[in-house]
Design a protein around this motif. Sequence first.
Motif, PDB file in Angstrom:
ATOM      1  N   ILE A   9      14.433 -35.143  33.826  1.00  0.00           N
ATOM      2  CA  ILE A   9      13.749 -34.525  34.450  1.00  0.00           C
ATOM      3  C   ILE A   9      14.241 -33.538  35.606  1.00  0.00           C
ATOM      4  O   ILE A   9      13.832 -32.389  35.954  1.00  0.00           O
ATOM      5  CB  ILE A   9      12.303 -35.081  34.865  1.00  0.00           C
ATOM      6  CG1 ILE A   9      11.524 -35.687  33.636  1.00  0.00           C
ATOM      7  CG2 ILE A   9      11.380 -34.162  35.630  1.00  0.00           C
ATOM      8  CD1 ILE A   9      10.270 -36.556  33.920  1.00  0.00           C
ATOM      9  N   HIS A  10      14.921 -34.704  36.268  1.00  0.00           N
ATOM     10  CA  HIS A  10      15.447 -33.896  37.476  1.00  0.00           C
ATOM     11  C   HIS A  10      16.885 -34.413  37.657  1.00  0.00           C
ATOM     12  O   HIS A  10      17.226 -35.476  37.638  1.00  0.00           O
ATOM     13  CB  HIS A  10      14.579 -34.258  38.841  1.00  0.00           C
ATOM     14  CG  HIS A  10      15.090 -33.574  40.035  1.00  0.00           C
ATOM     15  ND1 HIS A  10      14.704 -32.356  40.366  1.00  0.00           N
ATOM     16  CD2 HIS A  10      15.854 -33.977  41.000  1.00  0.00           C
ATOM     17  CE1 HIS A  10      15.229 -32.061  41.310  1.00  0.00           C
ATOM     18  NE2 HIS A  10      16.200 -33.292  41.839  1.00  0.00           N
ATOM     19  N   PRO A  40      13.852 -20.252  41.134  1.00  0.00           N
ATOM     20  CA  PRO A  40      12.632 -20.248  41.548  1.00  0.00           C
ATOM     21  C   PRO A  40      11.679 -18.812  41.574  1.00  0.00           C
ATOM     22  O   PRO A  40      12.356 -17.826  42.358  1.00  0.00           O
ATOM     23  CB  PRO A  40      12.863 -20.725  43.037  1.00  0.00           C
ATOM     24  CG  PRO A  40      13.988 -21.466  42.969  1.00  0.00           C
ATOM     25  CD  PRO A  40      14.852 -20.846  41.832  1.00  0.00           C
ATOM     26  N   GLU A  88      15.747 -24.307  37.318  1.00  0.00           N
ATOM     27  CA  GLU A  88      14.973 -25.075  36.084  1.00  0.00           C
ATOM     28  C   GLU A  88      15.679 -24.482  34.849  1.00  0.00           C
ATOM     29  O   GLU A  88      16.111 -23.291  34.742  1.00  0.00           O
ATOM     30  CB  GLU A  88      13.689 -25.001  35.978  1.00  0.00           C
ATOM     31  CG  GLU A  88      12.789 -25.651  35.054  1.00  0.00           C
ATOM     32  CD  GLU A  88      12.428 -27.047  35.892  1.00  0.00           C
ATOM     33  OE1 GLU A  88      12.565 -26.985  36.954  1.00  0.00           O
ATOM     34  OE2 GLU A  88      12.030 -27.966  35.086  1.00  0.00           O
ATOM     35  N   GLY A 107      12.026 -29.391  30.193  1.00  0.00           N
ATOM     36  CA  GLY A 107      12.879 -28.618  31.351  1.00  0.00           C
ATOM     37  C   GLY A 107      13.624 -29.607  32.273  1.00  0.00           C
ATOM     38  O   GLY A 107      13.138 -30.936  32.365  1.00  0.00           O
ATOM     39  N   THR A 108      14.799 -29.184  32.846  1.00  0.00           N
ATOM     40  CA  THR A 108      15.547 -30.122  33.740  1.00  0.00           C
ATOM     41  C   THR A 108      15.792 -29.455  34.892  1.00  0.00           C
ATOM     42  O   THR A 108      16.121 -28.218  35.060  1.00  0.00           O
ATOM     43  CB  THR A 108      16.799 -30.693  33.305  1.00  0.00           C
ATOM     44  OG1 THR A 108      16.623 -31.201  31.979  1.00  0.00           O
ATOM     45  CG2 THR A 108      17.418 -31.172  34.317  1.00  0.00           C
ATOM     46  N   SER A 109      15.266 -29.995  36.151  1.00  0.00           N
ATOM     47  CA  SER A 109      15.273 -29.377  37.320  1.00  0.00           C
ATOM     48  C   SER A 109      16.616 -29.809  37.995  1.00  0.00           C
ATOM     49  O   SER A 109      16.874 -30.804  38.221  1.00  0.00           O
ATOM     50  CB  SER A 109      14.318 -29.524  38.489  1.00  0.00           C
ATOM     51  OG  SER A 109      14.263 -29.309  39.679  1.00  0.00           O
TER      52      SER A 109
ATOM     53  N   GLN B  37       2.778 -20.117  32.541  1.00  0.00           N
ATOM     54  CA  GLN B  37       3.609 -21.347  32.991  1.00  0.00           C
ATOM     55  C   GLN B  37       3.207 -21.873  34.405  1.00  0.00           C
ATOM     56  O   GLN B  37       3.002 -20.921  35.558  1.00  0.00           O
ATOM     57  CB  GLN B  37       5.031 -20.819  33.208  1.00  0.00           C
ATOM     58  CG  GLN B  37       6.107 -21.809  33.748  1.00  0.00           C
ATOM     59  CD  GLN B  37       7.554 -21.654  33.702  1.00  0.00           C
ATOM     60  OE1 GLN B  37       7.661 -20.266  34.158  1.00  0.00           O
ATOM     61  NE2 GLN B  37       8.565 -22.233  33.462  1.00  0.00           N
ATOM     62  N   LYS B  38       2.821 -23.196  34.399  1.00  0.00           N
ATOM     63  CA  LYS B  38       2.211 -23.703  35.482  1.00  0.00           C
ATOM     64  C   LYS B  38       3.586 -24.441  36.238  1.00  0.00           C
ATOM     65  O   LYS B  38       4.637 -24.852  35.515  1.00  0.00           O
ATOM     66  CB  LYS B  38       1.231 -24.639  35.290  1.00  0.00           C
ATOM     67  CG  LYS B  38       0.053 -23.780  34.732  1.00  0.00           C
ATOM     68  CD  LYS B  38      -1.013 -24.848  34.779  1.00  0.00           C
ATOM     69  CE  LYS B  38      -2.516 -23.706  34.486  1.00  0.00           C
ATOM     70  NZ  LYS B  38      -3.653 -24.484  34.462  1.00  0.00           N
ATOM     71  N   SER B  39       3.348 -25.003  37.554  1.00  0.00           N
ATOM     72  CA  SER B  39       4.476 -25.391  38.312  1.00  0.00           C
ATOM     73  C   SER B  39       5.367 -26.613  37.495  1.00  0.00           C
ATOM     74  O   SER B  39       4.571 -27.661  37.247  1.00  0.00           O
ATOM     75  CB  SER B  39       3.907 -25.830  39.753  1.00  0.00           C
ATOM     76  OG  SER B  39       5.155 -26.276  40.468  1.00  0.00           O
ATOM     77  N   SER B  40       6.562 -26.376  37.399  1.00  0.00           N
ATOM     78  CA  SER B  40       7.321 -27.582  36.827  1.00  0.00           C
ATOM     79  C   SER B  40       6.924 -28.004  35.555  1.00  0.00           C
ATOM     80  O   SER B  40       7.263 -28.820  35.018  1.00  0.00           O
ATOM     81  CB  SER B  40       7.251 -28.942  37.675  1.00  0.00           C
ATOM     82  OG  SER B  40       7.727 -28.702  39.190  1.00  0.00           O
ATOM     83  N   GLN B  41       6.522 -26.838  34.768  1.00  0.00           N
ATOM     84  CA  GLN B  41       6.404 -27.111  33.246  1.00  0.00           C
ATOM     85  C   GLN B  41       6.869 -26.115  32.397  1.00  0.00           C
ATOM     86  O   GLN B  41       7.474 -24.997  33.045  1.00  0.00           O
ATOM     87  CB  GLN B  41       4.676 -27.025  33.073  1.00  0.00           C
ATOM     88  CG  GLN B  41       3.855 -28.276  33.722  1.00  0.00           C
ATOM     89  CD  GLN B  41       2.289 -27.866  33.328  1.00  0.00           C
ATOM     90  OE1 GLN B  41       2.016 -27.262  32.461  1.00  0.00           O
ATOM     91  NE2 GLN B  41       1.749 -28.519  34.079  1.00  0.00           N
TER      92      GLN B  41
END
Lengths: 114, 114
Positions: A9-10, A40, A88, A107-109, B37-41
């Motif tokens: 994830i991160h 971002p 991301e 996704g990978t941040s 798209q919502k945050s971190s998705q």
Amino acid sequence: AQSVTQPDIHITVSEGASLELRCNYSYGATPYLFWYVQSPGQGLQLLLKYFSGDTLVQGIKGFEAEFKRSQSSFNLRKPSVHWSDAAEYFCAVPNAGNNRKLIWGLGTSLAVNP
Amino acid sequence: DAMVIQNPRYQVTQFGKPVTLSCSQTLNHNVMYWYQQKSSQAPKLLFHYYDKDFNNEADTPDNFQSRRPNTSFCFLDIRSPGLGDAAMYLCATSTPRGANYEQFFGPGTRLTVL
């Protein structure tokens, strides 16, 4: 059901270090494969894609990815990360039922330490 | 450069007040998509057009509508925005190259609902 898995994830790396982001997919046949990057507040930009042929694919911004059929993987790599690579990263494959649509990984941040 | 353009980049609306987001393209692609798209998705596909043929996703709320008056333009209408509709809205285009539909994204519109 068809799926794309991004196990991380991160991830945090130091600037100048190497990077590998993992992507695994489930698909009956050899799929088309995509990696997108999203800075971002921005839209998604295609980093690279695999259709057929050479399993090592070169993309923009110094990224590459290797398709491994035996592992159902399409991992993204960069030998030396820059601070501007913080973003991301999404892996995607076409939907087998309707290839106009994509199935996305979560996704990978990526964070980059100076 | 050929591109996908979204206007506005930032949109603020009030709860329940209709809002329209626009997308235009100079790529002459016959497929246009709208994603939420919502945050971190990952992006979530709302619907897409193949030429004038509208394709709605089964889980897209009726509150979301779309229009495509011509090849170049596509609009997303949110009839009564709720707080849960605050998100980034991404427009994308594609055209078939063989069996592949590589998607090209605009920069997105950030929607805030007050």
